[in-house]
Design an enzyme around this catalytic site. Structure first.
Site, PDB file in Angstrom:
ATOM      1  N   HIS A  45      52.179  14.272  21.490  1.00 44.03           N
ATOM      2  CA  HIS A  45      51.381  14.745  20.360  1.00 44.03           C
ATOM      3  C   HIS A  45      50.829  16.152  20.578  1.00 44.03           C
ATOM      4  O   HIS A  45      50.307  16.754  19.639  1.00 44.03           O
ATOM      5  CB  HIS A  45      50.207  13.793  20.108  1.00 44.03           C
ATOM      6  CG  HIS A  45      50.614  12.443  19.614  1.00 44.03           C
ATOM      7  ND1 HIS A  45      51.293  12.251  18.444  1.00 44.03           N
ATOM      8  CD2 HIS A  45      50.426  11.202  20.148  1.00 44.03           C
ATOM      9  CE1 HIS A  45      51.514  10.955  18.255  1.00 44.03           C
ATOM     10  NE2 HIS A  45      51.003  10.301  19.279  1.00 44.03           N
ATOM     11  N   ARG A  70      53.054  13.140  29.499  1.00 36.66           N
ATOM     12  CA  ARG A  70      53.392  12.137  28.484  1.00 36.66           C
ATOM     13  C   ARG A  70      54.572  12.648  27.672  1.00 36.66           C
ATOM     14  O   ARG A  70      54.495  13.698  27.035  1.00 36.66           O
ATOM     15  CB  ARG A  70      52.218  11.847  27.555  1.00 36.66           C
ATOM     16  CG  ARG A  70      52.600  10.815  26.479  1.00 36.66           C
ATOM     17  CD  ARG A  70      51.422  10.152  25.826  1.00 36.66           C
ATOM     18  NE  ARG A  70      50.676  11.054  24.952  1.00 36.66           N
ATOM     19  CZ  ARG A  70      49.679  10.648  24.157  1.00 36.66           C
ATOM     20  NH1 ARG A  70      49.323   9.360  24.163  1.00 36.66           N
ATOM     21  NH2 ARG A  70      49.040  11.504  23.400  1.00 36.66           N
ATOM     22  N   ASP A  84      62.220  16.562  36.892  1.00 34.12           N
ATOM     23  CA  ASP A  84      62.868  17.686  37.564  1.00 34.12           C
ATOM     24  C   ASP A  84      61.967  18.922  37.566  1.00 34.12           C
ATOM     25  O   ASP A  84      62.052  19.753  38.477  1.00 34.12           O
ATOM     26  CB  ASP A  84      64.195  18.029  36.875  1.00 34.12           C
ATOM     27  CG  ASP A  84      65.310  17.058  37.228  1.00 34.12           C
ATOM     28  OD1 ASP A  84      65.081  16.163  38.070  1.00 34.12           O
ATOM     29  OD2 ASP A  84      66.410  17.180  36.646  1.00 34.12           O
ATOM     30  N   GLU A 149      50.098  -0.238  23.082  1.00 31.51           N
ATOM     31  CA  GLU A 149      49.643   0.268  21.787  1.00 31.51           C
ATOM     32  C   GLU A 149      49.995  -0.646  20.619  1.00 31.51           C
ATOM     33  O   GLU A 149      49.762  -0.272  19.463  1.00 31.51           O
ATOM     34  CB  GLU A 149      50.255   1.656  21.547  1.00 31.51           C
ATOM     35  CG  GLU A 149      49.918   2.659  22.644  1.00 31.51           C
ATOM     36  CD  GLU A 149      50.542   4.027  22.422  1.00 31.51           C
ATOM     37  OE1 GLU A 149      49.816   4.926  21.987  1.00 31.51           O
ATOM     38  OE2 GLU A 149      51.754   4.168  22.676  1.00 31.51           O
ATOM     39  N   ASP A 175      46.201   4.220  18.477  1.00 27.57           N
ATOM     40  CA  ASP A 175      47.389   3.480  18.037  1.00 27.57           C
ATOM     41  C   ASP A 175      47.172   1.975  18.108  1.00 27.57           C
ATOM     42  O   ASP A 175      47.572   1.235  17.193  1.00 27.57           O
ATOM     43  CB  ASP A 175      48.603   3.864  18.889  1.00 27.57           C
ATOM     44  CG  ASP A 175      49.334   5.074  18.338  1.00 27.57           C
ATOM     45  OD1 ASP A 175      49.671   5.079  17.148  1.00 27.57           O
ATOM     46  OD2 ASP A 175      49.566   6.023  19.110  1.00 27.57           O
TER      47      ASP A 175
END
Length: 255
Positions: A45, A70, A84, A149, A175
Site C-alpha cells: 500500500h 511487505r 535478493d 486479515e 482489513d
C-alpha cells in the site's frame, strides 16, 4: 550478511517496529535510527516501488533495525525480488489458508526446502561474497510474517501457525475489521475475540503474534495480551498528523 531477528522473534522477545509507507529512504533511515528493532517497508500500500526499495534498504542497512518488506501479494517472484535486494524478512498480506502459508514459506526458501530462485550476484548475499553462507543458512535467518486479515484465516489459524517457517501471525487491523463486518471497530467483541484467537494460536505453536497499532496508549495492553511483534504508526501518519497540527496553528487568526 542480513540483519536477522528471526531467532529473537521465535524466542518471544518484544520487538518494536513501525511502518514506512512514504517510499522515502530518509524517513526509513530516521525510523531505523530511532530505536526500533525492525521497520516495515511497505510496497503493498505504500508509495514506494522496487526502485525506491533498494535505497530504503541501503538506508536501513547502516542501522541496528532489521528491514522487513511487505510485498503486494503471495506470488513467488515478488519474494525473490525483495530478498535478493537484502530484506531481512517478508510480510505477506491476505494469508487465508494453510496452503497459502505453505506457498509463502516455500517462496522464502531455496531448493530443496522451497522454490526460491537462486542467484549469486545480489545485495542479499553480499554480491556473492557471502553467498555460500547465505544459501546454506537463509532459511534460518529470514523472517516470514503472514498477515491474518480474513474470516477464513481465523477459521484455520492453528493450521497456519503450525506451518514450519511461518514465524509471525500478524493481524492487519483494518482489513480484518472490514472482513469481519465491523470496519474500524477495534473495540468490538468480534475483533477482540479475533485478537485472542491469533495470540493463542501463536503461543501454542511457538510463534510470535503481531499487530499494527496507531495509538501508543495501546502498547502495554497489547503486550499483556501476548503480542510481541508490534508495529506502532507509520512515517506517513506521523508526517500527516504533524503537518495538520502546524496548519491548525493559523486557524485562530483566520476568524
Amino acid at each position: 550478511m542480513i540483519n536477522s531477528i528471526r531467532q529473537r522473534v521465535l524466542n518471544g522477545d518484544l520487538l518494536a517496529g513501525t511502518f514506512i509507507n512514504l517510499g522515502s529512504s530518509l524517513t526509513a533511515e530516521m525510523a531505523a535510527q530511532s530505536g526500533f528493532d525492525w521497520v516495515l517497508i511497505d510496497i503493498e500500500h505504500g508509495a514506494g516501488d522496487h526502485e525506491s526499495l533498494v535505497h530504503q534498504l541501503q538506508a536501513v542497512g547502516g542501522t541496528p533495525a532489521a528491514p522487513i518488506v511487505r510485498i503486494a501479494s503471495n506470488e513467488p517472484p515478488r519474494f525473490k525480488r525483495v530478498l535478493d535486494m537484502g530484506a531481512s524478512g517478508v510480510m505477506v498480506p491476505y494469508i487465508s489458508s494453510v496452503a497459502e502459508a505453505e506457498q509463502a514459506v516455500a517462496s522464502m526458501r531455496y531448493p530443496p526446502r522451497g522454490i526460491r530462485g537462486v542467484a549469486k550476484l545480489n545485495r542479499g548475499s553480499g554480491f556473492g561474497v557471502d553467498f555460500e553462507d547465505y544459501f546454506a543458512r537463509s532459511h534460518e535467518l529470514l523472517t516470514t510474517v503472514v498477515q491474518i486479515e480474513t474470516r477464513e484465516a481465523l477459521d484455520c489459524i492453528d493450521g497456519i501457525a503450525a506451518v514450519d517457517g511461518v514465524d509471525v501471525l500478524f493481524i492487519g487491523p483494518l482489513d480484518l475489521s472490514v472482513n469481519l463486518g465491523i470496519p474500524e471497530q477495534f473495540d468490538n467483541p468480534k475483533f477482540s475475540d479475533a485478537r485472542r484467537k491469533v495470540a493463542s494460536a501463536a503461543r501454542r505453536a511457538g510463534k510470535a503474534a503481531g499487530i499494527l497499532l496507531l495509538n501508543p496508549a495501546q502498547v502495554e495492553a497489547t503486550v499483556q495480551a501476548g503480542f510481541t511483534f508490534i508495529a506502532l504508526g507509520s512515517d506517513g501518519g506521523l508526517v500527516a498528523n504533524g503537518m495538520q497540527q502546524l496548519a491548525s496553528a493559523f486557524e485562530p487568526c483566520r476568524k
